[in-house]
Design an enzyme around this catalytic site. Structure first.
Site, mmCIF file in Angstrom:
data_model
loop_
_atom_site.group_PDB
_atom_site.id
_atom_site.type_symbol
_atom_site.label_atom_id
_atom_site.label_comp_id
_atom_site.label_asym_id
_atom_site.label_seq_id
_atom_site.Cartn_x
_atom_site.Cartn_y
_atom_site.Cartn_z
ATOM 1 N N ASP A 114 -8.447 -0.667 1.865
ATOM 2 C CA ASP A 114 -9.060 0.658 1.963
ATOM 3 C C ASP A 114 -9.198 1.388 0.679
ATOM 4 O OD1 ASP A 114 -8.410 0.048 4.596
ATOM 5 O OD2 ASP A 114 -6.440 0.908 4.552
ATOM 6 N N ARG B 238 -25.858 -1.247 20.204
ATOM 7 C CA ARG B 238 -24.783 -2.281 20.634
ATOM 8 C C ARG B 238 -23.869 -2.091 19.203
ATOM 9 N NH1 ARG B 238 -27.065 -3.386 24.216
ATOM 10 N NH2 ARG B 238 -28.201 -5.063 25.032
ATOM 11 N N GLY C 264 0.803 -1.204 0.093
ATOM 12 C CA GLY C 264 0.015 0.024 -0.023
ATOM 13 C C GLY C 264 0.659 1.301 0.016
ATOM 14 N N ASP C 265 0.283 2.119 0.492
ATOM 15 C CA ASP C 265 0.713 3.693 0.502
ATOM 16 C C ASP C 265 2.096 3.597 1.277
ATOM 17 O OD1 ASP C 265 0.611 6.395 0.216
ATOM 18 O OD2 ASP C 265 0.249 6.434 2.348
ATOM 19 N N MET D 166 -13.331 -1.071 8.629
ATOM 20 C CA MET D 166 -11.742 -0.465 8.445
ATOM 21 C C MET D 166 -11.826 0.716 7.431
ATOM 22 S SD MET D 166 -9.151 -3.654 8.692
ATOM 23 C CE MET D 166 -8.664 -4.041 10.340
ATOM 24 N N GLY D 167 -10.815 0.973 6.645
ATOM 25 C CA GLY D 167 -10.495 1.851 5.823
ATOM 26 C C GLY D 167 -9.483 3.175 6.034
ATOM 27 N N ARG D 168 -9.001 2.957 7.183
ATOM 28 C CA ARG D 168 -8.081 4.161 7.807
ATOM 29 C C ARG D 168 -8.620 5.602 7.601
ATOM 30 N NH1 ARG D 168 -3.677 2.419 9.909
ATOM 31 N NH2 ARG D 168 -3.054 4.633 10.258
ATOM 32 N N HIS E 148 -10.308 -7.301 11.266
ATOM 33 C CA HIS E 148 -9.268 -7.952 10.490
ATOM 34 C C HIS E 148 -10.223 -9.061 9.659
ATOM 35 C CE1 HIS E 148 -6.623 -6.225 12.952
ATOM 36 N NE2 HIS E 148 -5.775 -6.048 12.047
ATOM 37 N N GLU F 296 -13.693 3.334 10.598
ATOM 38 C CA GLU F 296 -12.791 3.485 11.773
ATOM 39 C C GLU F 296 -12.290 4.631 11.927
ATOM 40 O OE1 GLU F 296 -9.458 0.635 11.341
ATOM 41 O OE2 GLU F 296 -8.932 1.586 9.406
HETATM 42 O O1 F6P Z 1 -4.885 -0.815 5.478
HETATM 43 C C1 F6P Z 1 -5.409 -1.730 5.887
HETATM 44 C C2 F6P Z 1 -5.797 -1.862 7.133
HETATM 45 O O2 F6P Z 1 -6.569 -3.163 7.378
HETATM 46 C C3 F6P Z 1 -6.725 -0.686 7.788
HETATM 47 O O3 F6P Z 1 -7.992 -0.702 7.233
HETATM 48 C C4 F6P Z 1 -6.342 -0.810 9.245
HETATM 49 O O4 F6P Z 1 -6.800 0.524 9.898
HETATM 50 C C5 F6P Z 1 -5.042 -1.416 9.312
HETATM 51 O O5 F6P Z 1 -4.714 -1.866 8.023
HETATM 52 C C6 F6P Z 1 -4.751 -2.362 10.462
HETATM 53 O O6 F6P Z 1 -3.424 -2.787 10.461
HETATM 54 P P1 F6P Z 1 -2.784 -3.725 11.258
HETATM 55 O O7 F6P Z 1 -2.720 -4.926 10.396
HETATM 56 O O8 F6P Z 1 -1.341 -3.265 11.747
HETATM 57 O O9 F6P Z 1 -3.744 -4.250 12.480
#
Ligand code: F6P
Length: 365
Positions: free
Chosen positions: A143, A283, A118-119, A185-187, A289, A238
């Site tokens: 993401d 809730r 990724g980035d 997720m999604g950062r 993951h 997130e």
């Molecule tokens: O970048 C992918 C991602 O799954 C994000 O959506 C999430 O914030 C991060 O990686 C989680 O990272 P780690 O593998 O360190 O738990």
């Protein structure tokens, strides 16, 4: 015979194995002038005193495109330019091992590297390219937050997983007349949340690009209760935050991993709703993951295969410093330097935002 080193870095993602297989098969179809080797755990494999490398031939990659994860492992603690190491007192620090890496590449006879990541991984690719390494990149992330490509493989699978989970939460929300918050997720991008909200039919979708107003969110919940509709399903990314608020996360505890670990905003929202005096039971489900695991969907297998084949082409044509990209339904390449410049946020004019609003989904603004 030339040698290409392949590595997968950063968080795993459905489709990584299909990229690896695409590279190996393309090299074979081209006449077998290249040997493909995998470095176990990104660059960590080749940096070891006894390099941890695996020959990726047809037998090694047979059928792997349908499998999740990566057969050559990954890590987010393998940046050769900022490599985690312990000093004499046992404290963790980081050192630059890029020159050593260049030496190991030469010593092991490698001509080029394909860095799938990724980035963060592509920023590493760029630094290594600038130091003289023959390197090409393949973008990877669930993401979808890389701006140079229309889509990254793994994203579609993550959305499908989130959407399937959302469907299950709707039935239990409806049975209990509850507010169900699902954190995805999604950062710093709301792509997974936005797609899931439309696919699942959420009432509320909260994304980083649109800080939410708690009163608006609570107002929607209360008005549905008054109308007797009862339940409310919320998808929250997130990286979402309230107006004048901050993202919820913690600094990574692992040495060499500087990423802020996002997560927990769903629980924060639940507390905010409960403290607002809202009578509804709330809730939270944090998918985590789960969104990265398991079998890639057909679409991601196909996109990842095409990207693997293209990555081999880039190496063969000497187009180093470039990254594979999907643009306007074509597999092409872009300069890595351009690819890592801008983050791919949800554009406020994006057609899916308009679609969602027209469907009655509130962004809490
Ligand atoms: O970048 C992918 C991602 O799954 C994000 O959506 C999430 O914030 C991060 O990686 C989680 O990272 P780690 O593998 O360190 O738990």
């Amino acid at each position: 015979m030339k040698k290409i080193l392949v590595g997968t870095g950063g968080g795993d993602c459905p489709g990584l194995n299909a990229v690896i297989r695409g590279i190996v098969k393309a090299a074979k179809s081209d006449g077998g002038h290249y040997e493909i080797w995998g470095s176990i755990e990104a660059f960590n494999g080749i940096l070891k005193d006894e390099p941890d490398l695996v020959l990726l031939d047809n037998a090694a990659v047979g059928g792997i495109h349908v499998k999740g994860g990566t057969i050559i492992k990954t890590t987010n603690r393998g940046n050769p330019l900022s490599f985690p190491t312990q000093d004499a007192d046992g404290n963790w620090t980081t050192i630059d091992r890029s020159e050593e890496l260049m030496g190991k590449m030469k010593a092991n006879g490698f001509d080029a590297v394909i860095n799938i990541g990724g980035d963060g991984s592509q920023k590493i690719s760029l630094s290594l390219f600038e130091k003289g390494m023959n390197i090409v990149g393949v973008p990877k992330t669930i993401d979808n937050d890389l701006s140079a490509t229309d889509l990254t493989f793994g994203f579609t699978t993550a959305v499908q997983i989130a959407s399937d989970c959302f469907d299950k939460l709707v039935t239990t929300a409806s049975s209990h007349n509850r507010v169900m918050i699902m954190e995805v997720m999604g950062r710093d991008a709301g792509w997974i949340a936005l797609h899931t909200a439309i696919s699942g039919g959420a009432e509320i979708c909260l994304i980083p690009e649109i800080p939410y107003d708690l009163d608006t969110v609570v107002g929607i919940i209360n008005s549905r209760y008054k109308k007797g509709k009862g339940f409310v399903n919320i998808v929250i990314a997130e990286g979402a935050m309230p107006k004048d608020g901050e993202v919820v996360g913690s600094t990574a505890k692992d040495a060499g991993d500087k990423h802020i670990k996002l997560g927990g905003v769903g629980n924060a929202l639940r507390s905010q709703i409960e403290e607002s005096g809202c009578e509804a039971q709330v809730r939270t489900t944090i998918l985590g993951h789960i969104q990265r695991g398991g079998t890639p969907m057909a679409f991601d297998r196909i996109l990842a295969s095409a990207m693997g084949v293209k990555a081999f082409d880039l190496v063969k044509n000497g187009q180093f410093g470039e990254m594979v990209a999907l643009q306007n339904n074509e597999i092409t390449s872009v300069k890595i330097a351009d690819a890592v410049k801008d983050y791919n946020h949800v554009n406020l004019d994006h057609y899916l935002l308009k679609t969602a609003r027209a469907l009655g989904i509130s962004f809490g603004d």
